[in-house]
Design an enzyme around this catalytic site. Structure first.
Site, PDB file in Angstrom:
ATOM      1  N   ASP A  94       0.657   0.625  10.804  1.00 16.30           N
ATOM      2  CA  ASP A  94       0.878  -0.665  10.152  1.00 16.30           C
ATOM      3  C   ASP A  94       1.891  -1.451  10.988  1.00 16.30           C
ATOM      4  O   ASP A  94       1.718  -1.598  12.198  1.00 16.30           O
ATOM      5  CB  ASP A  94       1.324  -0.445   8.701  1.00 16.30           C
ATOM      6  N   HIS A 293      -6.098   2.208   4.370  1.00 17.13           N
ATOM      7  CA  HIS A 293      -5.009   1.722   5.221  1.00 17.13           C
ATOM      8  C   HIS A 293      -3.977   2.783   5.582  1.00 17.13           C
ATOM      9  O   HIS A 293      -3.355   2.705   6.634  1.00 17.13           O
ATOM     10  CB  HIS A 293      -4.306   0.562   4.519  1.00 17.13           C
TER      11      HIS A 293
END
Length: 315
Positions: A94, A293
């Site tokens: 991320d 994610h």
């Protein structure tokens, strides 16, 4: 706790050998790498994961402009030096991925190899990203929502545990079983959390103990973490000298096929071109089926296998 680049960073550490620095994303902490410590340390590596600036037990500078990409790369460079090393493998997920990629871009002399999870390597666009998303989505893109001083800070801090539970479930492959990935938009006059599902039972890869650790790390609020987003346009200005530059150290990229980030505008096309754009990309980008994610937490075995093969190939 280590003094680095004018601030104090909290780190977790295990093992000995070549240094591997693991950089978390938003809204996370060093704990997001807990599945990686044992396997990498057992394979003969010194594994270090900091709470990055603005997170957890590390310092939270007050000034918004203390969170630019140059500060974040400076923290990594300072950390490597403070640990008594000249070089390291740098791995990021991320927001940690852009920090890792930029560390390799700006200080290739210090990077043995670089790996990014979810967010692909940085190829600087032709216009400031916040301004571009403001125009494209009429100010509804989540970057723009985060850029409003105090707004997301207050929403997320009202009930930290619920905020994190919703975030982690909504962006996971568990919540996207239909395979559909939509752009994260917030309607004007509304918050982000109100439309996110709140699971009765957490996915098996994200336990109540994980949520406890994460909740504790945000006991001081979310402002430091959100300030990273408030520097997106500033970062674009600061990196003008690296327009069209490429990451030259050996590189690895992994992402989930249910992750919302690789579906951002223009990103699928970028990922398809990476083998041609990255001179030292090790293998084609690795796509993890059914993964959302939270790459290294949702698919720890696959991530560990790929990381260990990459580290061994370049140690």
């Amino acid at each position: 706790m280590i003094d680095v680049n004018g601030i104090r960073l909290h780190i977790a550490e295990q093992g000995s050998g070549p240094l591997v620095v693991l950089l978390h994303g938003f809204p996370e902490s060093w704990h997001s790498w807990h599945h990686q410590f044992g396997p990498l340390a057992d394979a003969g590596y010194r594994v270090v994961a900091p709470d990055q600036r603005g997170y957890g037990r590390s310092d939270h500078p007050d000034e918004v402009d203390a969170y630019t990409i140059l500060h974040l790369v400076g923290d990594v460079v300072g950390l490597i030096r403070a640990l008594g090393e000249d070089k390291a493998f740098v791995v990021g997920h991320d927001w940690g991925a852009p920090v890792a990629w930029h560390t390799a871009l700006l200080r290739p002399d210090m990077v043995r190899g670089v790996a990014g999870l979810s967010v692909p390597p940085p190829f600087r666009g032709t216009q400031p990203p916040l301004a571009a998303m403001e125009k494209r989505f009429d100010g509804r893109f989540y970057w723009n929502y985060f850029n409003r001083p105090g707004v997301a800070d207050a929403e997320f801090a009202r009930d930290v545990r619920t905020t994190l539970r919703k975030f982690f479930y909504a962006a996971s492959g568990s919540a996207r079983s239909d395979g559909k990935v939509v752009q994260p938009l917030i309607e004007h006059g509304h918050g982000w959390l109100e439309k996110l599902p709140d699971p009765e039972v957490l996915p098996e890869w994200f336990t109540e103990e994980d949520l406890d650790a994460l909740t504790e790390s945000f006991s001081g609020g979310f402002t430091g973490a959100l300030n990273w987003y408030r520097n997106l346009d500033r970062n674009w200005e600061l990196t003008a000298a690296w327009q069209n530059a490429t990451v030259t150290p050996p590189a690895l990229y992994m992402y989930g096929d249910r992750d919302l980030v690789p579906a951002f505008p223009g990103t699928p096309e970028l990922i398809a071109k990476l083998p041609h754009l990255m001179p030292n990309l090790w293998r084609d980008p690795i796509e993890l089926a059914g993964c959302g994610h939270w790459t290294q937490q949702e698919r720890p075995n696959e991530v560990n296998t790929a990381l260990l093969e990459f580290l061994k190939a370049h140690s």
